[in-house]
Design an enzyme around this catalytic site. Structure first.
Site, PDB file in Angstrom:
ATOM      1  N   SER A  93       0.832  -1.211   0.000  1.00  0.00           N
ATOM      2  CA  SER A  93       0.000   0.000   0.000  1.00  0.00           C
ATOM      3  C   SER A  93       0.862   1.255   0.000  1.00  0.00           C
ATOM      4  CB  SER A  93      -0.900   0.010   1.234  1.00  0.00           C
ATOM      5  OG  SER A  93      -1.542   1.256   1.364  1.00  0.00           O
ATOM      6  N   TYR A 116      -2.554   5.703  -4.925  1.00  0.00           N
ATOM      7  CA  TYR A 116      -3.712   6.589  -5.083  1.00  0.00           C
ATOM      8  C   TYR A 116      -3.204   7.823  -5.822  1.00  0.00           C
ATOM      9  CZ  TYR A 116      -6.431   4.005  -1.555  1.00  0.00           C
ATOM     10  OH  TYR A 116      -7.122   3.044  -0.868  1.00  0.00           O
ATOM     11  N   THR A 142      -5.331   2.397  -7.657  1.00  0.00           N
ATOM     12  CA  THR A 142      -6.660   2.127  -7.093  1.00  0.00           C
ATOM     13  C   THR A 142      -7.640   3.165  -7.623  1.00  0.00           C
ATOM     14  OG1 THR A 142      -5.654   1.145  -5.162  1.00  0.00           O
ATOM     15  CG2 THR A 142      -7.948   1.838  -4.941  1.00  0.00           C
ATOM     16  N   LYS A 207      -7.038  -1.220 -10.037  1.00  0.00           N
ATOM     17  CA  LYS A 207      -7.688  -2.002  -8.973  1.00  0.00           C
ATOM     18  C   LYS A 207      -8.983  -1.320  -8.564  1.00  0.00           C
ATOM     19  CE  LYS A 207      -6.986  -3.481  -4.154  1.00  0.00           C
ATOM     20  NZ  LYS A 207      -7.744  -2.505  -3.365  1.00  0.00           N
ATOM     21  N   HIS A 231     -13.071  -3.079  -2.972  1.00  0.00           N
ATOM     22  CA  HIS A 231     -12.263  -2.542  -1.884  1.00  0.00           C
ATOM     23  C   HIS A 231     -12.631  -3.215  -0.555  1.00  0.00           C
ATOM     24  CE1 HIS A 231      -9.560   1.133  -1.395  1.00  0.00           C
ATOM     25  NE2 HIS A 231      -9.634   0.702  -0.158  1.00  0.00           N
TER      26      HIS A 231
HETATM   27  C1  LIG Z   1      -7.584  -2.199   6.660  1.00  0.00           C
HETATM   28  C2  LIG Z   1      -7.611  -2.128   5.170  1.00  0.00           C
HETATM   29  C3  LIG Z   1      -6.818  -1.207   4.518  1.00  0.00           C
HETATM   30  C4  LIG Z   1      -6.826  -1.135   3.136  1.00  0.00           C
HETATM   31  N1  LIG Z   1      -5.985  -0.259   2.523  1.00  0.00           N
HETATM   32  C5  LIG Z   1      -5.958  -0.227   1.177  1.00  0.00           C
HETATM   33  C6  LIG Z   1      -5.044   0.621   0.512  1.00  0.00           C
HETATM   34  O1  LIG Z   1      -4.238   1.307   1.122  1.00  0.00           O
HETATM   35  N2  LIG Z   1      -5.079   0.653  -0.841  1.00  0.00           N
HETATM   36  C7  LIG Z   1      -5.955  -0.124  -1.563  1.00  0.00           C
HETATM   37  O2  LIG Z   1      -5.962  -0.070  -2.794  1.00  0.00           O
HETATM   38  N3  LIG Z   1      -6.813  -0.962  -0.951  1.00  0.00           N
HETATM   39  C8  LIG Z   1      -6.822  -1.030   0.389  1.00  0.00           C
HETATM   40  N4  LIG Z   1      -7.674  -1.895   1.011  1.00  0.00           N
HETATM   41  C9  LIG Z   1      -8.485  -2.820   0.207  1.00  0.00           C
HETATM   42  C10 LIG Z   1      -7.734  -4.132  -0.047  1.00  0.00           C
HETATM   43  O3  LIG Z   1      -6.699  -3.936  -0.974  1.00  0.00           O
HETATM   44  C11 LIG Z   1      -8.638  -5.211  -0.650  1.00  0.00           C
HETATM   45  O4  LIG Z   1      -9.317  -4.690  -1.764  1.00  0.00           O
HETATM   46  C12 LIG Z   1      -9.656  -5.785   0.325  1.00  0.00           C
HETATM   47  O5  LIG Z   1      -9.172  -5.833   1.641  1.00  0.00           O
HETATM   48  C13 LIG Z   1     -10.019  -7.188  -0.144  1.00  0.00           C
HETATM   49  O6  LIG Z   1     -10.988  -7.738   0.625  1.00  0.00           O
HETATM   50  P1  LIG Z   1     -10.724  -8.807   1.815  1.00  0.00           P
HETATM   51  O7  LIG Z   1     -10.226  -7.999   2.962  1.00  0.00           O
HETATM   52  O8  LIG Z   1     -12.081  -9.368   2.009  1.00  0.00           O
HETATM   53  O9  LIG Z   1      -9.727  -9.841   1.330  1.00  0.00           O
HETATM   54  C14 LIG Z   1      -7.672  -1.989   2.394  1.00  0.00           C
HETATM   55  C15 LIG Z   1      -8.469  -2.925   3.056  1.00  0.00           C
HETATM   56  C16 LIG Z   1      -8.445  -3.014   4.428  1.00  0.00           C
HETATM   57  C17 LIG Z   1      -9.285  -4.048   5.104  1.00  0.00           C
HETATM   58  C1  LIG Z   2      -5.431   6.635   3.532  1.00  0.00           C
HETATM   59  C2  LIG Z   2      -5.357   5.155   3.511  1.00  0.00           C
HETATM   60  C3  LIG Z   2      -6.495   4.517   2.797  1.00  0.00           C
HETATM   61  C4  LIG Z   2      -6.572   3.093   3.172  1.00  0.00           C
HETATM   62  C5  LIG Z   2      -7.681   2.359   2.492  1.00  0.00           C
HETATM   63  O1  LIG Z   2      -7.750   2.259   1.302  1.00  0.00           O
HETATM   64  C6  LIG Z   2      -8.673   1.698   3.298  1.00  0.00           C
HETATM   65  O2  LIG Z   2      -8.622   1.854   4.520  1.00  0.00           O
HETATM   66  O3  LIG Z   2      -9.511   1.003   2.746  1.00  0.00           O
END
Ligand SMILES: Cc1cc2nc3c(=O)[nH]c(=O)nc-3n(C[C@H](O)[C@H](O)[C@H](O)COP(=O)(O)O)c2cc1C
Ligand SMILES: CCCCC(=O)C(=O)O
Length: 339
Positions: A93, A116, A142, A207, A231
């Protein structure tokens, strides 16, 4: 869910500050999509093929999806995740609490950088250069976050910044305000994707695509691959489950670029279902965070080992190859889900 993953989840919940647990676990709105991502897999079944005499390949079609702020889960943060990621691709990330160069240095396999697009193009460019210099081998932009999702759990806790001592390290010095959590969302467009492609020779993935028409546009704009994702239920609480959006995107892309499915994957069987529906691989988000919180590097390794073992077992049981005609919607007996 696999019992080892359930155990790691329970342990993570027990050790984490409840505010941070809720940040990791939570979703947007009523958390309908969050629940649906997992529930949709349970509505699907597989018709195994027999007597095919195929040897099961040893490829493990799993990526670690980008998740923010791993030091909230474990003091080693993204370094532990990177060390455990052997045999997979780590999508790191942009909001990591360890600088991308250190993440890549700790990893033994490929690291891709999740981005991002920032409102200030110079900040975006600086981030791309940091990822390139670090040795990342692809960029994952993303595209499902023109604005932040409203996460009720975070709002209830008043959680809107990192604790003292932690920072989104990749953003350091980029806004003239060192070390602050300064990640911004922006409503950018396909032109920005073109601009990014001209800025770097790294393969560029998008994504967060759900609509087949966007998948067609993504291919037309030269992306290297597409992640079908809502997401993890954290952006719009109105989408279908990620796996339900997968076949439409796969059909629209028609093999021109790889399609990765992310959201709700909790077992080897889920991996097999996604592959049968045309995914080249799956991305795993929260289970990695539970492993990390429960037991650092060893916990993440356990998550991956369990999924690999279960997936290989299912694949062997299905005759070594997974195709869409093998997928049945439970309760309907209909196979070849959506064509
Ligand atoms: C705590 C958390 C933080 C995330 N941060 C990002 C991120 O920084 N960038 C991003 O593209 N997706 C982020 N996501 C989405 C994940 O990349 C992913 O799409 C998602 O967690 C997939 O679903 P799952 O948790 O059911 O496997 C985040 C998800 C969670 C749970
Ligand atoms: C500023 C960080 C964004 C993280 C993210 O994508 C999420 O928490 O789902």
């Amino acid at each position: 869910m696999n019992p080892v993953l359930a155990e790691l989840h329970d342990k993570a919940r027990a050790v984490l500050d409840p505010v941070h647990y809720d940040f990791f676990a939570g979703g947007v709105g009523d958390e309908v999509v969050l629940a649906e991502n997992e529930a949709a897999f349970l509505r699907l079944a597989l018709l195994p093929r027999v007597l095919r005499g195929k040897k099961v390949s040893d490829a493990f079609p799993v990526l670690i999806s980008p998740t923010a702020f791993h030091k909230l889960a474990h003091p080693d943060g993204e370094l532990a995740t990177a060390r455990a990621a052997a045999g997979t691709i780590l999508v790191s990330s942009m909001a990591s609490t360890v600088p991308i160069a250190d993440v890549v240095a700790a990893a033994t396999g490929p690291v891709w950088f999740q981005l991002y697009v920032q409102p200030d193009p110079e900040v975006t460019q600086a981030l791309v250069r940091r990822a390139e210099r670090a040795g990342c081998t692809a960029l994952v932009v993303t595209v499902d976050s023109p604005v932040f999702g409203r996460h009720r759990r975070d709002i209830a806790h008043g959680f809107h910044d990192l604790p003292a001592g932690l920072a989104a390290e990749n953003m350091r010095d980029l806004h003239g305000v060192p070390g602050l959590r300064k990640i911004e969302m922006s409503a950018f467009s396909w032109e920005d994707i073109d601009r990014l492609r001209s800025m770097t020779s790294l393969p560029l993935w998008v994504k967060g695509v759900l609509h087949p028409a966007d998948a067609v546009l993504a291919v037309a704009h030269g992306v290297a691959g597409i992640v079908v994702s809502n997401h993890g239920g954290r952006q719009l609480d109105l989408t279908p489950a990620a796996v339900e959006a997968l076949p439409g995107v796969v059909d629209a892309v028609a093999g021109r670029v790889p399609v990765v499915l992310d959201g709700g994957v909790r077992s080897g069987g889920d991996i097999a279902l996604a592959l049968a529906l045309g995914a080249s691989a799956v991305g795993i988000g929260r289970p990695v965070l539970w492993g990390l919180a429960a037991d650092g590097e060893a916990g993440v390794r356990r998550v991956l080992d369990v999924l690999r073992d279960e997936y290989e077992h299912v694949l062997a049981m299905c005759g070594g190859e997974l195709t869409r005609d093998m997928v049945v919607v439970r309760g309907t007996g209909v196979s070849g889900w959506r064509g």
